[in-house]
Design a protein around this motif. Sequence first.
Motif, PDB file in Angstrom:
ATOM      1  N   ASN A  37       0.853  -1.319  -0.191  1.00  0.00           N
ATOM      2  CA  ASN A  37       0.031   0.059  -0.055  1.00  0.00           C
ATOM      3  C   ASN A  37       0.825   1.384   0.059  1.00  0.00           C
ATOM      4  OD1 ASN A  37      -1.822   2.086   0.620  1.00  0.00           O
ATOM      5  ND2 ASN A  37      -3.139   1.012   2.168  1.00  0.00           N
ATOM      6  N   PRO A  38       0.747   2.219  -1.059  1.00  0.00           N
ATOM      7  CA  PRO A  38       1.676   3.350  -1.074  1.00  0.00           C
ATOM      8  C   PRO A  38       1.447   4.287   0.144  1.00  0.00           C
ATOM      9  CG  PRO A  38       0.704   2.695  -3.416  1.00  0.00           C
ATOM     10  CD  PRO A  38      -0.117   2.031  -2.242  1.00  0.00           C
ATOM     11  N   ASN A  39       0.275   4.145   0.976  1.00  0.00           N
ATOM     12  CA  ASN A  39       0.194   4.987   1.859  1.00  0.00           C
ATOM     13  C   ASN A  39       0.758   4.269   3.286  1.00  0.00           C
ATOM     14  OD1 ASN A  39      -1.436   7.005   0.720  1.00  0.00           O
ATOM     15  ND2 ASN A  39      -3.311   6.004   1.145  1.00  0.00           N
ATOM     16  N   SER A  40       1.510   5.096   3.790  1.00  0.00           N
ATOM     17  CA  SER A  40       2.426   4.766   4.985  1.00  0.00           C
ATOM     18  C   SER A  40       1.528   4.176   6.278  1.00  0.00           C
ATOM     19  CB  SER A  40       3.395   5.485   5.232  1.00  0.00           C
ATOM     20  OG  SER A  40       3.053   6.748   5.570  1.00  0.00           O
ATOM     21  N   ASN A  41       0.546   4.922   6.272  1.00  0.00           N
ATOM     22  CA  ASN A  41      -0.680   4.731   7.471  1.00  0.00           C
ATOM     23  C   ASN A  41      -1.608   3.487   7.016  1.00  0.00           C
ATOM     24  OD1 ASN A  41      -2.318   5.986   5.512  1.00  0.00           O
ATOM     25  ND2 ASN A  41      -3.103   7.641   6.851  1.00  0.00           N
ATOM     26  N   GLY A  42      -1.714   2.830   5.685  1.00  0.00           N
ATOM     27  CA  GLY A  42      -2.393   1.829   5.387  1.00  0.00           C
ATOM     28  C   GLY A  42      -3.822   2.170   5.072  1.00  0.00           C
ATOM     29  N   ALA A  43      -4.031   3.611   4.809  1.00  0.00           N
ATOM     30  CA  ALA A  43      -5.227   3.999   4.548  1.00  0.00           C
ATOM     31  C   ALA A  43      -5.724   3.710   3.051  1.00  0.00           C
ATOM     32  CB  ALA A  43      -5.423   5.516   4.603  1.00  0.00           C
ATOM     33  N   PHE A  44      -7.094   3.747   2.781  1.00  0.00           N
ATOM     34  CA  PHE A  44      -7.551   3.484   1.553  1.00  0.00           C
ATOM     35  C   PHE A  44      -8.892   4.141   1.444  1.00  0.00           C
ATOM     36  CE2 PHE A  44      -9.391  -0.376   3.162  1.00  0.00           C
ATOM     37  CZ  PHE A  44     -10.714  -0.183   2.616  1.00  0.00           C
ATOM     38  N   LEU A  73      -6.000  -0.917   4.974  1.00  0.00           N
ATOM     39  CA  LEU A  73      -5.290  -2.060   4.306  1.00  0.00           C
ATOM     40  C   LEU A  73      -3.510  -1.995   4.686  1.00  0.00           C
ATOM     41  CD1 LEU A  73      -7.142  -3.100   1.349  1.00  0.00           C
ATOM     42  CD2 LEU A  73      -6.766  -4.489   3.148  1.00  0.00           C
ATOM     43  N   PRO A  74      -3.050  -2.262   5.776  1.00  0.00           N
ATOM     44  CA  PRO A  74      -1.462  -2.011   6.065  1.00  0.00           C
ATOM     45  C   PRO A  74      -0.736  -2.890   5.332  1.00  0.00           C
ATOM     46  CG  PRO A  74      -3.066  -2.166   8.170  1.00  0.00           C
ATOM     47  CD  PRO A  74      -3.716  -2.650   7.029  1.00  0.00           C
ATOM     48  N   LEU A  83      -6.533  -9.175   6.791  1.00  0.00           N
ATOM     49  CA  LEU A  83      -5.718  -8.127   5.758  1.00  0.00           C
ATOM     50  C   LEU A  83      -6.203  -6.605   6.014  1.00  0.00           C
ATOM     51  CD1 LEU A  83      -6.574  -9.890   2.433  1.00  0.00           C
ATOM     52  CD2 LEU A  83      -4.509 -10.192   3.900  1.00  0.00           C
ATOM     53  N   GLY A  84      -7.382  -6.373   6.688  1.00  0.00           N
ATOM     54  CA  GLY A  84      -7.416  -4.944   7.070  1.00  0.00           C
ATOM     55  C   GLY A  84      -8.950  -4.749   7.498  1.00  0.00           C
ATOM     56  N   ALA A  85      -9.593  -3.560   7.162  1.00  0.00           N
ATOM     57  CA  ALA A  85     -10.951  -3.559   7.303  1.00  0.00           C
ATOM     58  C   ALA A  85     -11.595  -2.304   6.922  1.00  0.00           C
ATOM     59  CB  ALA A  85     -11.235  -3.452   8.946  1.00  0.00           C
ATOM     60  N   ILE A  86     -12.953  -2.203   6.709  1.00  0.00           N
ATOM     61  CA  ILE A  86     -13.708  -1.121   6.222  1.00  0.00           C
ATOM     62  C   ILE A  86     -13.868  -0.430   7.631  1.00  0.00           C
ATOM     63  CG2 ILE A  86     -15.934  -0.080   5.553  1.00  0.00           C
ATOM     64  CD1 ILE A  86     -15.814  -2.177   3.272  1.00  0.00           C
ATOM     65  N   THR A  87     -13.468   0.795   7.646  1.00  0.00           N
ATOM     66  CA  THR A  87     -13.692   1.553   9.143  1.00  0.00           C
ATOM     67  C   THR A  87     -14.817   2.522   8.883  1.00  0.00           C
ATOM     68  OG1 THR A  87     -11.925   3.352   8.490  1.00  0.00           O
ATOM     69  CG2 THR A  87     -11.290   1.264   9.788  1.00  0.00           C
ATOM     70  N   SER A  88     -15.256   3.147   7.985  1.00  0.00           N
ATOM     71  CA  SER A  88     -16.401   4.021   7.773  1.00  0.00           C
ATOM     72  C   SER A  88     -16.798   4.236   6.270  1.00  0.00           C
ATOM     73  CB  SER A  88     -15.638   5.596   8.072  1.00  0.00           C
ATOM     74  OG  SER A  88     -14.821   5.986   7.101  1.00  0.00           O
ATOM     75  N   MET A  89     -18.048   4.670   6.256  1.00  0.00           N
ATOM     76  CA  MET A  89     -18.811   4.874   5.020  1.00  0.00           C
ATOM     77  C   MET A  89     -19.707   6.018   5.223  1.00  0.00           C
ATOM     78  SD  MET A  89     -20.940   1.783   3.011  1.00  0.00           S
ATOM     79  CE  MET A  89     -19.407   0.686   2.838  1.00  0.00           C
ATOM     80  N   PRO A 207      -5.330   4.241  -2.631  1.00  0.00           N
ATOM     81  CA  PRO A 207      -4.491   4.187  -4.062  1.00  0.00           C
ATOM     82  C   PRO A 207      -4.423   2.894  -4.431  1.00  0.00           C
ATOM     83  CG  PRO A 207      -3.209   4.005  -2.063  1.00  0.00           C
ATOM     84  CD  PRO A 207      -4.500   4.409  -1.519  1.00  0.00           C
ATOM     85  N   ALA A 208      -3.801   2.460  -5.494  1.00  0.00           N
ATOM     86  CA  ALA A 208      -3.530   1.073  -6.291  1.00  0.00           C
ATOM     87  C   ALA A 208      -2.773   0.305  -5.232  1.00  0.00           C
ATOM     88  CB  ALA A 208      -2.944   1.238  -7.495  1.00  0.00           C
ATOM     89  N   ILE A 209      -3.710  -0.736  -4.363  1.00  0.00           N
ATOM     90  CA  ILE A 209      -3.018  -1.524  -3.537  1.00  0.00           C
ATOM     91  C   ILE A 209      -2.667  -3.034  -4.296  1.00  0.00           C
ATOM     92  CG2 ILE A 209      -3.523  -3.186  -1.390  1.00  0.00           C
ATOM     93  CD1 ILE A 209      -5.167  -0.393  -0.513  1.00  0.00           C
ATOM     94  N   LYS A 210      -1.780  -3.630  -3.841  1.00  0.00           N
ATOM     95  CA  LYS A 210      -1.357  -4.674  -4.225  1.00  0.00           C
ATOM     96  C   LYS A 210      -1.685  -5.970  -3.329  1.00  0.00           C
ATOM     97  CE  LYS A 210       1.830  -7.386  -7.182  1.00  0.00           C
ATOM     98  NZ  LYS A 210       3.128  -7.564  -7.866  1.00  0.00           N
ATOM     99  N   ILE A 211      -2.336  -6.929  -3.458  1.00  0.00           N
ATOM    100  CA  ILE A 211      -2.308  -8.137  -2.436  1.00  0.00           C
ATOM    101  C   ILE A 211      -1.844  -9.464  -3.184  1.00  0.00           C
ATOM    102  CG2 ILE A 211      -3.889  -9.519  -0.908  1.00  0.00           C
ATOM    103  CD1 ILE A 211      -5.630  -7.011  -0.833  1.00  0.00           C
TER     104      ILE A 211
END
Length: 216
Positions: A37-44, A73-74, A83-89, A207-211
Amino acid sequence: MRTSHLLAAITVAAPLLATAALSAPAHAATTTWTVVNPNSNGAFSAVSGPLVVKNKSGATLFTCPSLSASGSLPAGTRTTSGLGAITSMVPPITCTSPDGTAWQGAFTAAAGASNFTGKSYNATTGTTSIVNGDLFNSINLIFRTAVGYSCGFWTHHTAMTYTNATSTLKATTAVVKLATAEGTPTCQGLLTQGETITFATEYKVTPAIKITATVS
């Protein structure tokens, strides 16, 4: 003579080898997940197209114009499937049934985490199978009719796939838990308790995340 002795030795040894193989402890496969994940805080963040919800018989309950979500998605490597979670909508979601009935939807994680659990990875297609909210008390989204609240339910065990090449998170099905009115489940004639519904939409993830995953 030597040949007969050799055959006899093989005949005796074969059952012993088979017994040894059966008694040897099985090697448990380990899946190692890697998230980039390009975001260092894992956010998407993620924005979807229309959401179509159908019951198990295929009847359309309602359609929502779009969903907007954010989560975590850290980056990193782990052998656990979390792998991560949805935290808000962004609430409220305004949806409409074919007969014009208005529905409202909202997101909550108050009664259970909306976790992403990795189930399998296809290296050929770069696609990960995910379950969103696979805990018994998970709540992904809550829906109810806007007038009279004649039907109310929430979703969990939402089946999803994430594709690396397109950064898309596709939802396909979900399991429903019905709300109750004075102890009686609502949604009579539309839904039954615990049924699997069509929950079809596709999010674009930024951002574009790779799993990826490997099994050893």
